[in-house]
Enzyme design. Structure first.
Site, PDB file in Angstrom:
ATOM      1  N   CYS A 134       0.064   2.744  -2.700  1.00 50.40           N
ATOM      2  CA  CYS A 134      -0.337   2.260  -4.029  1.00 50.40           C
ATOM      3  C   CYS A 134      -1.401   3.150  -4.648  1.00 50.40           C
ATOM      4  O   CYS A 134      -2.587   3.011  -4.349  1.00 50.40           O
ATOM      5  CB  CYS A 134      -0.840   0.831  -3.932  1.00 50.40           C
ATOM      6  SG  CYS A 134      -1.430   0.193  -5.504  1.00 50.40           S
ATOM      7  N   CYS A 137      -4.096   1.341  -6.623  1.00 50.74           N
ATOM      8  CA  CYS A 137      -5.131   0.681  -5.811  1.00 50.74           C
ATOM      9  C   CYS A 137      -6.091   1.707  -5.214  1.00 50.74           C
ATOM     10  O   CYS A 137      -7.295   1.477  -5.173  1.00 50.74           O
ATOM     11  CB  CYS A 137      -4.518  -0.079  -4.651  1.00 50.74           C
ATOM     12  SG  CYS A 137      -3.017  -0.949  -5.019  1.00 50.74           S
ATOM     13  N   ASP A 138      -5.577   2.817  -4.707  1.00 49.72           N
ATOM     14  CA  ASP A 138      -6.378   3.701  -3.857  1.00 49.72           C
ATOM     15  C   ASP A 138      -6.640   5.090  -4.433  1.00 49.72           C
ATOM     16  O   ASP A 138      -7.371   5.875  -3.832  1.00 49.72           O
ATOM     17  CB  ASP A 138      -5.675   3.854  -2.485  1.00 49.72           C
ATOM     18  CG  ASP A 138      -5.503   2.510  -1.795  1.00 49.72           C
ATOM     19  OD1 ASP A 138      -6.379   1.653  -1.969  1.00 49.72           O
ATOM     20  OD2 ASP A 138      -4.489   2.320  -1.109  1.00 49.72           O
TER      21      ASP A 138
END
Ligand code: NDP
Length: 309
Positions: A134, A137-138
């Protein structure tokens, strides 16, 4: 309200919320279990530019908030918990959530799909220590670092393009020279000066030290030759698998676990409907999931009329 609900909706992506909206407006007082991480895959998406009605685009999480608000406005009751198991062997159906059993005349399954991992050597140990599925997200953890994106579909192109906001260089590795990505997404990535695209490359082994990921041994599948590539981050974008394990084979699925429709959106069990990515192996778009959520709600309403009320 009676102990037996008219309809329980399991899952809360665009399909679930649309089913919630339609069944709520049909006065069926739906109950939705949205999952601990409600909103589905769009919660992990950056900009959505292809959902009609948002001329300037919108972020995935914002769009999910709107869909939820709209469903709740008409009385869809949303509980942010995961369904542990279901019992579809007799009616009313039973849905177990944290040891509490809920009963319902009808069910709509909208649990979507989740990212597939490569399972290459040393991957397990590096999950969350450099390897992710992701970028939204990261991605921000890799400011001015070099990262890899694995895959050749729209997800890979989208992740790679997004990652150029942070990373100094993004290398896309695809196992073939044919890309599943749409032309527009491929071109956007290919024309980005921070992105290099390498076809005929697959991950043989992840390399790491105490700090985390350092790169990978990559292989050319045509002749098995290998080389090393350095990277401190890697994003796997090779597709998804449906979330159907909790159904324990009670509904007919295809070999990969995608639920099969038997009559319109109804599954092999009368009274159990399914919509969105948990069914769809072809389109997998937010708008098609929402459309199918609407269809499943209408099918459910008619089935309840004919069979229960
Ligand atoms: P896709 O199935 O389209 O692509 C998967 C990619 O991963 C392919 O290049 C495939 O290679 C590769 N792959 C699969 N397994 C492996 C493996 N074991 N090792 C190496 N490579 C592998 O999945 P996506 O998630 O990209 O897209 C799914 C759907 O979602 C599509 O319909 C897409 O259009 C849509 N989508 C739309 C977006 C948007 O419009 N904003 C954004 C993201 C997705 P091969 O071709 O060789 O099988």
């Amino acid at each position: 309200m009676s102990d037996v609900r008219n309809v329980i909706i399991i899952g809360s992506g665009p399909a679930g919320y649309t089913a919630g909206l339609y069944t709520a407006r049909a006065m069926l007082e739906p109950l939705m279990f949205s999952g601990y991480a409600s909103g589905g895959q769009l919660m992990l998406t950056s900009d959505v530019e292809n959902f009609p009605g948002y001329p300037q685009g919108i972020t995935g999480p914002e769009m999910m908030m709107h869909l939820r608000e709209q469903a709740e406005r008409f009385g869809c009751e949303v509980i942010d918990k995961n369904v542990a198991s279901v019992d579809f062997s007799s009616r009313p159906f039973k849905v177990t959530v944290e040891n509490e059993v809920f009963q319902s005349h009808a069910i709509i399954v909208c649990t979507g799909a989740e990212a597939i991992w490569l399972n290459a050597e040393n991957e397990e140990a590096q999950k969350g220590r450099g390897i992710s599925t992701c970028a939204t997200c990261d991605g921000a953890f890799f400011r001015d670092e070099e990262v890899l994106v694995i895959g050749g579909g729209d997800s890979a192109m989208e992740e790679a393009t997004f990652l150029t906001r942070f990373a100094s260089k993004v290398t896309i590795l695809n196992r073939r020279d044919v890309f599943r990505a749409s032309t527009i997404m491929y071109e956007r990535a290919a024309s980005n000066p921070k992105i290099e695209i390498k076809p005929f490359r697959q991950i043989k082994k992840w390399l790491s030290n105490e700090q985390g990921l350092t790169g990978a041994v990559i292989e050319d599948p045509r002749d098995g030759s290998t080389e090393e590539i350095s990277a401190t981050g890697a994003f796997i974008a090779i597709g998804h698998k449906p979330i159907t394990q909790f159904l324990e084979n009670q509904i007919e699925t295809d070999d990969e676990g995608y639920i099969l429709h038997k009559e319109h959106t109804m599954t092999s069990i009368p009274g159990v409907f399914a919509a969105g990515d948990v069914v769809d192996t072809r389109y997998r778009q937010a708008i098609t999931a929402a459309g199918m959520g609407c269809q499943s709600a209408i099918d459910c309403e008619r089935w309840l009329e004919d069979n229960v009320h």
